[in-house]
Design a protein around this motif. Structure first.
Motif, short mmCIF file in Angstrom:
data_model
loop_
_atom_site.label_atom_id
_atom_site.label_comp_id
_atom_site.label_asym_id
_atom_site.label_seq_id
_atom_site.Cartn_x
_atom_site.Cartn_y
_atom_site.Cartn_z
N ASP A 183 33.44 -8.88 -15.02
CA ASP A 183 33.48 -9.64 -13.78
C ASP A 183 34.85 -9.52 -13.14
O ASP A 183 35.80 -10.15 -13.58
CB ASP A 183 33.15 -11.11 -14.07
N GLU A 184 34.96 -8.70 -12.10
CA GLU A 184 36.24 -8.47 -11.43
C GLU A 184 37.35 -8.24 -12.47
O GLU A 184 38.32 -8.98 -12.51
CB GLU A 184 36.62 -9.66 -10.54
N PRO A 185 37.23 -7.20 -13.28
CA PRO A 185 38.12 -7.03 -14.42
C PRO A 185 39.60 -6.87 -14.07
O PRO A 185 40.44 -7.15 -14.91
CB PRO A 185 37.59 -5.77 -15.11
N VAL A 186 39.92 -6.41 -12.87
CA VAL A 186 41.34 -6.19 -12.58
C VAL A 186 41.83 -6.94 -11.34
O VAL A 186 42.97 -6.78 -10.94
CB VAL A 186 41.65 -4.68 -12.41
N ALA A 187 40.97 -7.76 -10.76
CA ALA A 187 41.33 -8.41 -9.49
C ALA A 187 42.57 -9.28 -9.62
O ALA A 187 43.38 -9.38 -8.70
CB ALA A 187 40.16 -9.22 -8.96
N SER A 188 42.74 -9.97 -10.75
CA SER A 188 43.88 -10.88 -10.85
C SER A 188 45.06 -10.25 -11.56
O SER A 188 46.03 -10.92 -11.90
CB SER A 188 43.47 -12.17 -11.56
N LEU A 189 45.03 -8.94 -11.78
CA LEU A 189 46.15 -8.27 -12.43
C LEU A 189 47.03 -7.61 -11.39
O LEU A 189 46.58 -7.25 -10.31
CB LEU A 189 45.64 -7.21 -13.41
#
Lengths: 322, 321, 308
Positions: free
Chosen positions: B172-178
């Motif tokens: 689920d959105e694996p890199v959106a908050s990185l």
């Protein structure tokens, strides 16, 4: 005269655990009507710069160098002059509009307040002006009676833009204005910002980590890393043909759809963005750099000219191998 | 054509809220094959996160059938637990997904203990951490989540999921908050898991660039339905559905297309329009093209199905042949 | 694709946990030591506890009996023979002080145990099980919440024999709803956390989630709540005894205050009769509050979650 000039700006936060150099010698100029982008990730110092322009940093922060707004030194201003200048010369559009708007005040009222703080108009005149502003940013005047939580993310961001424009500033600082928004809403907000800029002759400092957005909105951009600018130049050039290895790494995070080079080939940088309280020796990027040589761990490199209009802070520029 | 690993047949997930009935997932049929990455693309409110949560049983479908590896998945605790051995999930917020009081070791071992896997626990944990790129694993085992970086936390989550040797990974959105510069590394890791271990991945994202980077196929969702699905290159090079076209056109630096900025807000799943649910924002309707083609009545009144129009490339639109 | 050889991984999670716990405890002691008020509170509490426990040895019970004190001077000022003087019946006030502490402390602790036991059970069940269980338990809690403790105490005193256990019951019955609501709120907060979702996605059973995620995050709150509930219970007991609803056969600080008041100690300016008990209560309540506040600050899950 430039709308904004940063001369050798260095900002150090002071805490019980020691000093943290957030910005280390940044030079930047924005001319009237120009859009300049500032790209970087967490801890690079870009948001610190945004706050510094309007002197919004915590009291004990040490600020060295100069911040000139319309030729005036912001840090030499008396409190009265500072208050007059804030919002009327330059205004900020923040990220995370939900936290930047007062949740218990109607949005129209918040704009009225800003107008009345800076001019001696009556409340009804302020109300008229704020409704005009809301319409201008695409929010029907009736919605001025809404509370922030009753609006969508995109609408709140528009309110923040209206709020920023309420006192007719010459410079708009947008700090990650579209980061939390859906891609279509982001496009709407960017289109709005471009329109407003044209109509009002606004200069804009656009701060974000999304390099691809900067290329379509800014003429020039600067990439920040560990408190310094490591590359600057025309935005399409910096994005399409980056010189500094960090800019290259950052540009790779926004692959061009249709480019066979990035198909099934996700490229990123190893390691993590540095902790400003604990920077590596020499060039702060060297632990993550695939082109690092021995001298990089001992000698820090400053911005130097790489080609006409472009600068990069990399030892390879000096040797001509960039 | 290999047997599909996962089959969704007309899955519906409905919530009741103060605003009324929210049809978050409103009839989705989907196949996922072994060893493929399917990108599930859409804006907020389109139901993509709800859909993958319902595959794992974190949300209960109100209608429709889910089949995994040929066996039907019912929503009983026992059946779900067996499913969760083979289907795992990684989350958008790696910091929130890790209990701050547990060490990295415990975070990775949690799944191993729940399913009582055979083998030496420390070895299984070490292997999972290594595979996720955290080497040497011993250096990380005693750490706490707040002592490592955001990218490392996401790797811990991946390790925790992979420790169970799943066949399907839901991201689920694996890199959106990185941080942007490290996204590539995590995506490369995910791609390597597919190439080396043959798992399948459903990657939920709003970022078409991510789909270009790692997806074999793309499914575009709007208001609870799939509006277009096909091989990634096909969908991104020759989009069929007006919504896909609009989404692509606003990707920054998308020079080959004219920008089509849709008006209005991202729609509300508690008030789904009649007919084709995209019609209020559709450029084909807005430009009166639909009227000219004589299909306006269909667009506003008749629901539309996915139809295959090119090789394995389908879309749901009245305006297309 | 194993990159680790079978013998190279010597990590023992249990040993690490023990080390970490010892370290956390040492950190706790250091931070506690630095809070001088909290240390003062702890010292005062220990002093009173010790005094209460060794009462039979330092103050013969006979001193409490009016019959055995018949030959003592009445209203005597503090002196060598009677360190805190005597009361209107000639009984040693010091003896009443020492023995009174036992009842006050005992009731405070027992009532708190009752409050926290019921409150935690209800709070955790309602918060975790949700839906109907939550609705029913919360209505049940609300019902108890509105019961005023004084009328209840009076009714119970009238219906049952007046005894220490009555007081414990009254305080417990009227205090547990507050604790239940507090704990339920914390359980609800933790339940929504993403790491609980992850545990479910991994296949965790309900008991696993409660054991590994909910309880560790709720326990510190319960502990802090306990240390702050004790002084409240002590004050409540004092109030009830002062109003004459306490156990007639047992001496407590509240009872001492009641008798002093009724005997006219204030008009007589016999400060040695009422001041010790009053100050004793203030000292114990203050000590518990300081100690509890420090404990809460150090153990606050919110601070923990930020990784401090």
């Amino acid at each position: 005269m430039s709308v904004l000039e940063l001369h050798d700006l260095s900002i150090t936060y002071r805490s019980e655990r020691g000093d943290v150099p957030a910005v280390r010698g940044v030079n930047l100029t924005i001319e009237p009507g120009e859009t300049v982008g500032l790209a970087g990730e967490s801890g690079c110092g870009k948001s610190t710069i945004a706050a510094a322009v309007l002197r919004l940093l915590p009291k004990q922060t040490r600020v060295e160098g100069h911040v000139l707004l319309d030729g005036e030194d912001v840090y030499a201003m008396k409190p009265g002059r500072l208050r007059a200048v804030r919002w009327t010369s330059a205004a900020i559009v923040f990220q995370g509009a939900l936290h930047s708007l007062n949740p218990v005040q109607r949005v129209g009222h918040q704009i009225d307040e800003a107008i009345m703080l800076h001019s001696s108009v009556s409340e009804s005149q302020a109300r008229r002006k704020s409704n005009e502003l809301l319409e201008r940013v695409g929010i029907p005047a009736e919605r001025s009676r809404s509370y922030p939580h009753q609006l969508s993310g995109g609408q709140r961001q528009r309110v923040l833009i209206a709020l920023a424009l309420s006192c007719g500033p010459k410079l708009l600082i947008a700090d990650e204005p579209t980061t939390a928004l859906d891609v279509m809403v982001q496009a709407q907000v960017l289109e709005l910002l471009a329109e407003l800029q044209r109509d009002h002759g606004l200069a804009m400092l656009f701060i974000t980590h999304d390099l691809s957005v900067l290329t379509s909105t800014c003429e020039r951009l600067a990439v920040m890393y560990a408190g310094r600018i490591v590359e600057d130049g025309p935005s399409h050039d910096v994005f399409g043909d980056p010189i500094h290895p960090y800019s290259r790494g950052l540009a790779n995070a926004f692959p061009t759809i249709g480019d066979p080079l990035s198909r099934m080939n996700p490229r990123g940088l190893a390691g993590d963005p540095p902790n400003p309280a604990n920077l590596p020796t020499g060039c702060p990027f060297h632990p993550r750099c695939d082109r690092a040589i021995e001298i990089c761990s001992t000698e820090d490199v400053l911005l130097m000219s790489a080609s006409p209009g472009r600068h990069a802070a990399c030892v390879h520029v000096r040797s001509g191998n960039a | 054509m290999p047997e599909p690993l996962l089959e969704l047949d007309q899955v519906h997930v409905t919530f009741s809220s103060q605003r009324g009935t929210v049809r978050a997932v409103d009839g989705v049929s989907l196949d996922v094959r072994p060893g493929e990455v399917l990108a599930l693309v859409g804006e907020s409110g389109c139901g993509k996160t709800t859909l993958i949560r319902s595959i794992l049983g974190l949300e209960t479908p109100s209608a429709g059938a889910i089949t995994f590896d040929g066996r039907a998945v019912d929503q009983r605790q026992k059946s779900l637990r067996a499913l969760r051995r083979h289907v795992q999930m990684i989350f958008q917020d790696p910091t929130g997904a890790l209990n701050p009081r547990h060490t990295i070791y415990e975070a990775v071992a949690e799944g191993i203990r729940i399913h009582k896997m055979i083998g030496s626990e420390p070895e299984l944990v070490a292997e999972a951490l290594s595979r996720a790129g955290l080497r040497p694993p011993e250096r990380f085992m005693s750490r706490y989540p707040h002592e490592i970086s955001g990218g490392q936390r996401q790797r811990v989550l991946i390790a925790g999921a992979m420790a169970l040797n799943p066949r399907l990974l839901l991201a689920d959105e694996p890199v959106a908050s990185l941080d942007a510069s490290i996204r590539g590394e995590i995506l490369a890791l995910m791609r390597s898991l597919v190439d080396e271990m043959g798992i399948s991945i459903i990657a939920v994202t709003h970022d078409l660039g991510l789909a270009w980077n790692i997806a074999d196929r793309i499914a575009v969702m709007y208001l609870g339905r799939i509006v277009e699905i096909g091989e990634a290159e096909d969908v991104l090079a020759n989009p069929q559905h007006p919504y896909t076209k609009a989404l692509l056109s606003v990707v920054p630096e998308m020079d080959r297309m004219q920008q089509q900025i849709l008006t209005g807000e991202t729609p509300d799943p508690s008030r789904i329009p009649t007919g084709c649910r995209f019609h209020p924002r559709c450029p084909v309707v807005a430009s009166r093209e639909a009227e000219r083609l004589g299909i306006l009545g269909h667009c506003t009144g008749v629901d539309v199905e996915l139809v295959e129009r090119a090789n394995a490339h389908s879309s749901a639109c009245h305006a297309l042949p | 694709m194993s990159v680790i050889s079978a013998t190279s991984v010597a990590y023992s999670p249990k040993r690490f946990k023990r080390q970490r716990r010892k370290q956390a405890f040492r950190e706790f002691l250091t931070r506690f030591r630095n809070d001088r008020l909290a240390v003062a509170g702890l010292v005062v509490l220990l002093a009173f506890t010790v005094m209460a426990l060794i009462a039979p040895w330092i103050s013969p019970k006979g001193g409490l009996s009016a019959v055995e004190s018949i030959d003592n001077p009445l209203w005597a000022k503090p002196s060598g023979d009677y360190p805190l003087g005597t009361d209107h019946l000639g009984r040693s006030v010091a003896a009443q002080f020492v023995w009174g502490s036992r009842v006050s402390l005992f009731v405070g602790l027992a009532a708190t145990v009752l409050t926290v036991a019921i409150g935690s059970l209800v709070g955790i069940s309602a918060g975790f099980l949700g839906k109907w269980t939550d609705a029913i338990l919360m209505r049940f809690t609300d019902w108890f919440l509105v019961i005023p403790f004084l009328p209840l105490a009076i009714v119970l005193a009238a219906v049952l024999d007046r005894s220490v256990w009555n007081i414990v019951l009254v305080i417990g019955v009227t205090s547990w709803p507050g604790t239940a609501r507090l704990i339920r709120a914390q359980v609800l907060t933790v339940k929504q956390r993403l790491y609980v979702d992850r545990a479910r996605a991994l296949g965790a059973s309900r008991s696993h989630v409660i054991r590994r995620h909910i309880l560790p995050n709720v326990a510190p709150l319960i502990l802090a709540n306990v240390t702050l509930a004790v002084p409240i219970s002590i004050l409540t007991e004092t109030t009830l005894s002062f109003l004459g609803l306490g156990d007639p056969n047992k001496v407590s600080w509240g009872k001492t205050l009641e008798e002093a008041y009724n005997a006219g100690a204030i008009t007589r300016e016999a400060w040695w009769y009422y001041l010790p008990a009053g100050l004793g209560i203030v000292a114990v309540v203050l000590a518990f509050t300081l100690f509890g506040r420090a404990l809460e600050e150090i153990l606050d899950p919110r601070l923990r979650e930020q990784g401090r």
